[in-house]
Design a protein around this motif. Structure first.
Motif, short mmCIF file in Angstrom:
data_model
loop_
_atom_site.label_atom_id
_atom_site.label_comp_id
_atom_site.label_asym_id
_atom_site.label_seq_id
_atom_site.Cartn_x
_atom_site.Cartn_y
_atom_site.Cartn_z
N ASP A 1 0.83 -1.21 0.00
CA ASP A 1 0.00 0.00 0.00
C ASP A 1 0.86 1.25 0.00
O ASP A 1 0.60 2.20 -0.74
CB ASP A 1 -0.92 0.00 1.22
N ARG A 2 1.91 1.29 0.83
CA ARG A 2 2.80 2.45 0.88
C ARG A 2 3.63 2.57 -0.41
O ARG A 2 3.94 3.68 -0.85
CB ARG A 2 3.73 2.34 2.09
N PHE A 3 3.97 1.43 -1.01
CA PHE A 3 4.68 1.46 -2.30
C PHE A 3 3.81 2.11 -3.37
O PHE A 3 4.27 2.97 -4.14
CB PHE A 3 5.04 0.03 -2.70
N VAL A 4 2.53 1.72 -3.41
CA VAL A 4 1.61 2.31 -4.38
C VAL A 4 1.43 3.80 -4.11
O VAL A 4 1.42 4.63 -5.04
CB VAL A 4 0.24 1.60 -4.33
N ALA A 5 1.30 4.17 -2.84
CA ALA A 5 1.08 5.57 -2.48
C ALA A 5 2.24 6.46 -2.91
O ALA A 5 2.04 7.63 -3.26
CB ALA A 5 0.87 5.68 -0.97
N ILE A 6 3.43 5.92 -2.91
CA ILE A 6 4.62 6.74 -3.20
C ILE A 6 5.09 6.60 -4.64
O ILE A 6 5.54 7.57 -5.26
CB ILE A 6 5.76 6.35 -2.23
N CYS A 7 4.95 5.41 -5.21
CA CYS A 7 5.54 5.15 -6.52
C CYS A 7 4.54 5.09 -7.67
O CYS A 7 4.95 5.10 -8.84
CB CYS A 7 6.33 3.83 -6.47
N GLU B 1 4.67 18.54 2.27
CA GLU B 1 4.42 17.25 1.62
C GLU B 1 5.54 16.26 1.91
O GLU B 1 5.30 15.09 2.21
CB GLU B 1 4.27 17.44 0.11
N MET B 2 6.79 16.76 1.83
CA MET B 2 7.93 15.88 2.11
C MET B 2 7.99 15.50 3.59
O MET B 2 8.40 14.39 3.93
CB MET B 2 9.23 16.56 1.69
N GLU B 3 7.56 16.40 4.46
CA GLU B 3 7.53 16.08 5.89
C GLU B 3 6.53 14.98 6.19
O GLU B 3 6.82 14.04 6.94
CB GLU B 3 7.18 17.35 6.70
N ASN B 4 5.35 15.06 5.59
CA ASN B 4 4.34 14.02 5.78
C ASN B 4 4.80 12.69 5.19
O ASN B 4 4.58 11.62 5.79
CB ASN B 4 3.01 14.44 5.14
N ARG B 5 5.43 12.80 4.03
CA ARG B 5 5.93 11.57 3.41
C ARG B 5 7.04 10.95 4.27
O ARG B 5 7.11 9.72 4.39
CB ARG B 5 6.46 11.88 2.01
N LYS B 6 7.86 11.78 4.87
CA LYS B 6 8.95 11.29 5.71
C LYS B 6 8.39 10.52 6.91
O LYS B 6 8.89 9.45 7.28
CB LYS B 6 9.81 12.46 6.19
N LYS B 7 7.33 11.06 7.54
CA LYS B 7 6.72 10.37 8.69
C LYS B 7 6.17 9.02 8.28
O LYS B 7 6.30 8.03 9.01
CB LYS B 7 5.61 11.25 9.28
N LEU C 1 14.26 8.84 -3.10
CA LEU C 1 15.52 9.57 -3.33
C LEU C 1 15.44 10.40 -4.60
O LEU C 1 15.86 11.56 -4.62
CB LEU C 1 16.68 8.57 -3.42
N VAL C 2 14.88 9.84 -5.66
CA VAL C 2 14.74 10.58 -6.91
C VAL C 2 13.79 11.76 -6.74
O VAL C 2 14.10 12.89 -7.16
CB VAL C 2 14.24 9.64 -8.03
N ALA C 3 12.63 11.51 -6.11
CA ALA C 3 11.64 12.57 -5.91
C ALA C 3 12.18 13.68 -5.02
O ALA C 3 11.91 14.87 -5.25
CB ALA C 3 10.37 11.99 -5.29
N SER C 4 12.95 13.32 -4.00
CA SER C 4 13.51 14.32 -3.08
C SER C 4 14.48 15.24 -3.80
O SER C 4 14.47 16.47 -3.59
CB SER C 4 14.21 13.63 -1.91
#
Length: 350
Positions: free
Chosen positions: A133-139, A253-259, A231-234
């Motif tokens: 689920d987290r893979f789909v959410a991010i990638c 957005e990056m802070e939420n993604r980091k958590k 890493l690429v998105a950052s």
């Protein structure tokens, strides 16, 4: 106090064993088995309340997590609770300290094996489902809006639960009674067909591949892909923000993604570390063709017992991870702890 190598231990190992019990005194027993007598009761005493607490707190939906993530975490906490109940509580503590009891009746201990296997499969594969689920959410941006929803999470949890129960049913039929007393079958003795049948051998190997071999591989693969994407998105976002406002300001957005990523990697990392010993030992046992254990001091038996202990520990770690990584979960936990204390104080006030 006497310890016996009989159906109690060797049935857990799913290995051939002699019907004659080997009796050892406490002085002859390796330290790992003395530790085990204390370890499992402690795990049961800790695992039940912490998982119940996690279920209650997460179900309230006040931890700052999305409904999708919350559903997965509640499902994982519930499956971990079942593992603690069926393994350290009923299987280890119940059979060690309350014998003879109804837990030794053949249909009961057969059913207990099925329920333990099902809850273990459920706990492991829900971890995989959460990772996916987290893979789909991010990638997968296009699939994210359709897949990462509360409804989909519910369907996935329900499907995994049903499949885990179905694939565990055959374990009920590997046992036969060791004794018949007044018409009641007692104890679970593994049938010799289980060890001599090609079909049972294939089923045993398939079960071990399903849990934990494939899940560990999938979690490592998905985490690697997710890490690469992050890493690429950052790097891209830093360049864009740097060119637009000189790099100033907070990227929410990056802070939420980091958590979210910290939570994901903490859960999956803990899972892999605690299951790794059993995974490696299973591979070694197959390669070295280890078929049986001759005594308590056999190093193979000791390593396997350690792997069991680490596996059971994985059912109690997620709540600690939430406490360490989620500030809002900590706040809700404090409220949960203070609530009964405040109630007691109010009652005691004149």
């Amino acid at each position: 106090m006497f310890l016996y190598i009989s159906h109690k231990i060797l049935t857990e190992l799913r290995l051939p064993y002699q019907h004659e019990s080997l009796v050892l005194t406490e002085m002859e027993t390796p330290v790992i088995f003395r530790i085990r007598e204390v370890y499992y009761p402690v795990i049961a005493a800790i695992g039940v309340p912490v998982n119940l607490l996690a279920i209650v707190i997460l179900s309230r939906g006040k931890c700052g997590l999305s409904k999708c993530i919350t559903r997965y975490l509640v499902g994982m906490a519930a499956s971990d609770l079942l593992v603690v109940i069926f393994d350290p509580l009923l299987r280890r503590v119940g059979q060690s300290y309350f014998r003879p009891s109804f837990l030794y009746i053949t249909p009961v201990c057969s059913l207990k094996t099925v329920l333990l296997t099902a809850s273990t499969h459920l706990s492991v594969w829900l971890t995989v489902a959460f990772t996916f689920d987290r893979f789909v959410a991010i990638c997968c941006e296009k699939l994210k809006t359709k897949y990462c929803t509360e409804r989909t999470a519910g369907v996935v949890i329900g499907t995994v639960s049903v499949v885990s129960c179905l694939v565990s049913i055959p374990w009920y039929f590997i046992y036969k009674p060791l004794k018949i007393i007044d018409g009641v079958p007692w104890y679970c003795d593994v049938t010799w067909e289980f060890f001599n049948s090609v079909a049972w051998g294939a089923f045993d190997i398939t079960d071990r591949i399903l849990t934990p071999c494939i899940p560990i591989f999938l979690i490592l693969l998905l985490n690697a892909l997710t890490t690469g994407r992050i890493l690429v998105a950052s790097r891209v976002r830093r360049r864009l923000r740097g060119s637009s406002n000189g790099g100033n300001g907070t990227d929410h957005e990056m802070e939420n993604r980091k958590k979210s990523i910290v939570l994901l990697f903490s859960i999956t990392g803990s899972f892999i570390l605690l299951w790794l010993t059993q995974f490696v030992y299973m591979a070694y046992r197959r390669i070295a063709n280890v078929q049986s254990y001759t005594s308590y001091s056999d190093p193979n038996l000791i390593i396997e017992q350690i792997s069991f202990m680490l596996q059971v520990l994985s059912s109690c770690t997620n709540t600690c991870i939430y406490v360490l990584t989620q500030s809002q979960f900590r706040e809700e936990l404090k409220k949960a702890v203070k609530y009964p204390l405040n109630a007691i104080v109010k009652i005691m006030k004149p």
